[in-house]
Design a protein around this motif. Structure first.
Motif, short mmCIF file in Angstrom:
data_model
loop_
_atom_site.label_atom_id
_atom_site.label_comp_id
_atom_site.label_asym_id
_atom_site.label_seq_id
_atom_site.Cartn_x
_atom_site.Cartn_y
_atom_site.Cartn_z
N LYS A 1 18.38 12.82 -6.41
CA LYS A 1 19.78 12.64 -5.97
C LYS A 1 20.06 13.41 -4.68
CE LYS A 1 24.55 12.84 -7.58
NZ LYS A 1 25.46 13.22 -8.70
N MET A 2 19.62 14.68 -4.63
CA MET A 2 19.85 15.49 -3.44
C MET A 2 19.13 14.91 -2.23
SD MET A 2 19.63 19.34 -5.01
CE MET A 2 19.83 20.03 -3.37
N LYS A 3 17.92 14.41 -2.46
CA LYS A 3 17.14 13.81 -1.37
C LYS A 3 17.82 12.56 -0.85
CE LYS A 3 12.38 12.54 -0.22
NZ LYS A 3 10.99 12.42 -0.73
N ALA A 4 18.39 11.76 -1.77
CA ALA A 4 19.09 10.54 -1.36
C ALA A 4 20.38 10.87 -0.62
CB ALA A 4 19.37 9.67 -2.58
N GLU A 5 21.12 11.85 -1.14
CA GLU A 5 22.40 12.23 -0.50
C GLU A 5 22.17 12.81 0.89
OE1 GLU A 5 24.19 14.86 -3.28
OE2 GLU A 5 25.05 13.24 -4.51
N ALA A 6 21.05 13.51 1.07
CA ALA A 6 20.74 14.06 2.38
C ALA A 6 20.57 12.95 3.42
CB ALA A 6 19.47 14.90 2.30
N LYS A 7 20.19 11.75 2.97
CA LYS A 7 20.05 10.62 3.89
C LYS A 7 21.23 9.66 3.76
CE LYS A 7 16.00 8.92 4.70
NZ LYS A 7 14.69 8.26 4.60
N GLN A 8 22.26 10.10 3.03
CA GLN A 8 23.47 9.28 2.81
C GLN A 8 23.12 7.94 2.14
OE1 GLN A 8 25.41 9.06 6.67
NE2 GLN A 8 26.35 11.08 6.40
N LEU A 9 22.24 8.02 1.16
CA LEU A 9 21.86 6.84 0.39
C LEU A 9 22.48 6.92 -1.00
CD1 LEU A 9 18.02 6.73 1.18
CD2 LEU A 9 19.78 5.28 2.18
N LYS B 1 12.31 7.39 0.90
CA LYS B 1 11.62 7.79 2.12
C LYS B 1 11.71 6.71 3.20
CE LYS B 1 7.60 9.62 1.42
NZ LYS B 1 6.14 9.71 1.14
N TYR B 2 11.60 5.43 2.80
CA TYR B 2 11.56 4.34 3.78
C TYR B 2 12.92 3.66 3.97
CZ TYR B 2 6.51 4.78 3.83
OH TYR B 2 5.22 5.27 4.00
N SER B 3 13.99 4.28 3.47
CA SER B 3 15.34 3.74 3.67
C SER B 3 16.15 4.72 4.54
CB SER B 3 16.06 3.54 2.32
OG SER B 3 15.39 2.58 1.54
#
Length: 442
Positions: free
Chosen positions: A308-316, A349-351
Motif C-alpha cells: 500500500k505504501m509503495k503504491a501510494e508513493a506513486k499515487q496508485l 513497479k511498471y505503473s
C-alpha cells in the motif's frame, strides 16, 4: 514442460520408426512372395492345361484310328513315354464314357485301368466339354498338385474321352521356399542394419539434446555474468559510496539518511541472490512443494499492507475485494505467496498512474486470479519472451526500472509444478493483466 513434451515426441517418433520400418519390410516381403507364388502357380496351371491339350491330340488320334483294346495299349505306351519326359506329372489318365459312367481306359496307375472314374473334375470336363483345373493336396506330405481334366473332342465335336493330368508343385514349392528363406535372411540383415541406424538416430537425438542443454548452460553462464556484473555491482557501489560518505559525515540526520539508502540496496542484493538460488534449485529439481488447501484471500490480504505504501508513493490505487464464497485451491502456500508478491510488485513497479486491481473468478474445477495494472504495457514480441530466464523488456519506459528478469520465469515454474497455468494479456501504453489459474481443492 514444453521441453519435456518435445523429448516425448522425439522418443515416440523414434519408437514408431523402430516398429513401423521393420513391419513394412516384413509385410512387403510377404506380400511380394505371395504374389510371386500366386503368379507361379497360375503359370504352372497354364502349362499343365497346354500339356494336356497337346497330349489330347495324340489321344484323339489313337481313339479314332483304333478300336478300344489296341487304343488302350497305344495310349498306355504314350502315357509312359510322356511321364518319362515330364517327371513332374504324378499321374496321367485317359477316361472314356461307358454307358452312364466313365471308365479308365489307360493310366500311369495301372490299378485304375478298367475302373470307374468318379472324380468330379473328370465328370465336369466330360459333361460340360470344358477343361477343369483344381489345386489339390495329395501324398503323405500333402504336396500341392494341379489336377487338370481336359475333354478330348472328335472332329464332329462330340466328347471322345477325358485326359486327366496331375502335375506336382513339390519342386516349385521347394524352390519357392528356398527363395523365401533366402529373402528372409536378406531381410534379417536389412532389419539389423535399419535397427542399427535407428539406434544411431537415438544417439544423434541424445547428442542434439545434450548440445542444446550445453548451449543453454553457456547462455546461462553468460547471462549470470551479465547479471553479476551489472545487477550486483550497482548496489554494491551504492552501498560502498554511502557508507564511505556516512563515515565522513558528522550530521546525524544525514548519516541516517545515507545508511537507510545503503540498507535498501542490501535488500535489493538479497532479492537478487534469492532469485539466483531459486533458479539453481529449480534447474536441479531440488525445489520442494507442500500442496494443501490454500485460501487465496488469506494469502493476498497481508501483502496489501506492505504494498500500500509503495503504491501510494506513486499515487496508485491498490484495489482488492475478495468474494465471500471464494473456494480454496490446492497449492503450496509459500509458492502462492511468492507468485502474487511478484505479480503485485511488478504491477506497481511498471505503473505510473491509475490502479492495480486484483480479482477472482472460479468454476467447478479452477480458481482464476487476475492481477491487472494500468502501466506501460508490452508489445506482442515482448509478451512472447516475457517468461524466459533473464529476459526484460528493454526500452525507454523500462530504463529506470530495476530487475533481473528472473522473477516471472521462477513463478511460471512454480505454477506449472502446482498443476496451474499463467497467461498474459497486454497492450502497449494501456496496461497488462496476469491471469493465474490454480486447481480447486477437493
Amino acid at each position: 514442460m514444453a521441453r519435456l513434451s518435445q523429448q516425448r515426441r522425439e522418443l515416440i517418433y523414434s519408437l514408431f520408426l523402430v516398429i513401423f520400418i521393420p513391419l513394412c519390410l516384413i509385410g512387403g516381403a510377404l506380400w511380394l512372395t505371395s504374389q510371386v507364388k500366386l503368379n507361379y502357380d497360375q503359370e504352372l496351371r497354364r502349362k499343365a492345361n497346354l500339356a494336356n491339350e497337346v497330349f489330347g491330340v495324340s489321344v484323339a488320334g489313337a481313339l479314332t484310328s483304333n478300336t478300344t483294346d489296341p487304343a488302350a495299349v497305344l495310349l498306355q505306351s504314350l502315357i509312359d513315354a510322356t511321364r518319362r519326359q515330364a517327371p513332374e506329372i504324378d499321374q496321367l489318365t485317359v477316361t472314356i464314357g461307358r454307358g452312364s459312367e466313365l471308365q479308365v481306359l489307360a493310366s500311369s496307375d495301372t490299378s485304375l485301368v478298367r475302373q470307374a472314374d468318379t472324380t468330379i473334375q473328370s465328370q465336369l470336363a466330360y459333361s460340360k466339354q470344358n477343361a477343369i483345373a483344381s489345386l489339390i493336396a495329395s501324398g503323405e506330405g500333402n504336396d500341392r498338385e494341379w489336377l487338370v481334366a481336359t475333354p478330348i473332342l472328335s472332329p464332329s465335336g462330340s466328347v471322345l474321352a477325358v485326359s486327366t493330368m496331375r502335375v506336382s508343385l513339390a519342386a516349385a514349392d521347394q524352390a519357392m521356399n528356398a527363395a523365401l528363406m533366402s529373402s528372409f535372411i536378406v531381410l534379417t540383415v536389412i532389419l539389423l542394419a535399419v535397427i542399427a541406424l535407428l539406434l544411431h538416430h537415438f544417439r544423434f537425438v541424445e547428442y542434439a539434446e545434450l548440445f542444446r542443454k550445453q548451449k543453454e548452460l553457456d547462455q546461462m553462464k553468460d547471462d549470470f555474468i551479465s547479471v553479476a556484473t551489472h545487477e550486483l555491482k550497482a548496489p554494491m557501489s551504492i552501498i560502498k559510496g554511502y557508507i564511505s560518505m556516512a563515515q565522513e559525515e558528522t550530521d546525524l540526520p544525514k548519516i541516517n539518511e545515507m545508511l537507510t539508502i545503503a540498507f535498501n540496496q542490501t535488500d535489493r542484493l538479497n532479492h537478487l541472490v534469492t532469485d539466483l538460488l531459486d533458479v539453481s534449485r529449480l534447474e536441479q529439481g531440488r525445489t520442494k512443494y507442500s500442496v494443501e488447501k490454500v485460501d487465496l484471500a488469506v494469502v493476498i490480504k497481508p501483502m496489501l499492507a506492505v504494498f500500500k505504501m509503495k503504491a501510494e508513493a506513486k499515487q496508485l490505487t491498490l484495489d482488492y475485494q475478495a468474494p465471500t464464497s471464494l473456494p480454496d485451491v490446492a497449492a503450496d502456500p509459500n509458492r502462492v505467496s511468492e507468485v502474487f508478491t511478484n505479480l503485485i510488485d511488478n504491477a506497481i513497479k511498471y505503473s505510473r498512474t491509475g490502479a492495480v486491481t486484483i480479482t477472482h473468478a472460479f468454476d467447478a474445477t479452477t480458481v482464476t486470479t487476475t492481477v491487472a495494472d494500468t502501466g506501460i504495457g508490452m508489445t506482442p514480441d515482448e509478451q512472447s519472451r516475457l517468461f524466459q530466464r533473464f529476459y526484460r523488456a528493454r526500452n525507454d519506459d523500462t530504463a529506470d526500472i530495476e530487475g533481473t528478469g528472473l522473477g516471472l520465469w521462477i513463478i511460471h515454474q512454480y505454477i506449472d509444478h502446482m498443476n496451474g497455468s499463467i497467461r498474459l494479456e497486454s497492450e502497449k501504453g494501456v496496461g497488462s493483466k496476469f491471469i493465474v489459474v490454480l486447481p480447486r481443492a477437493n
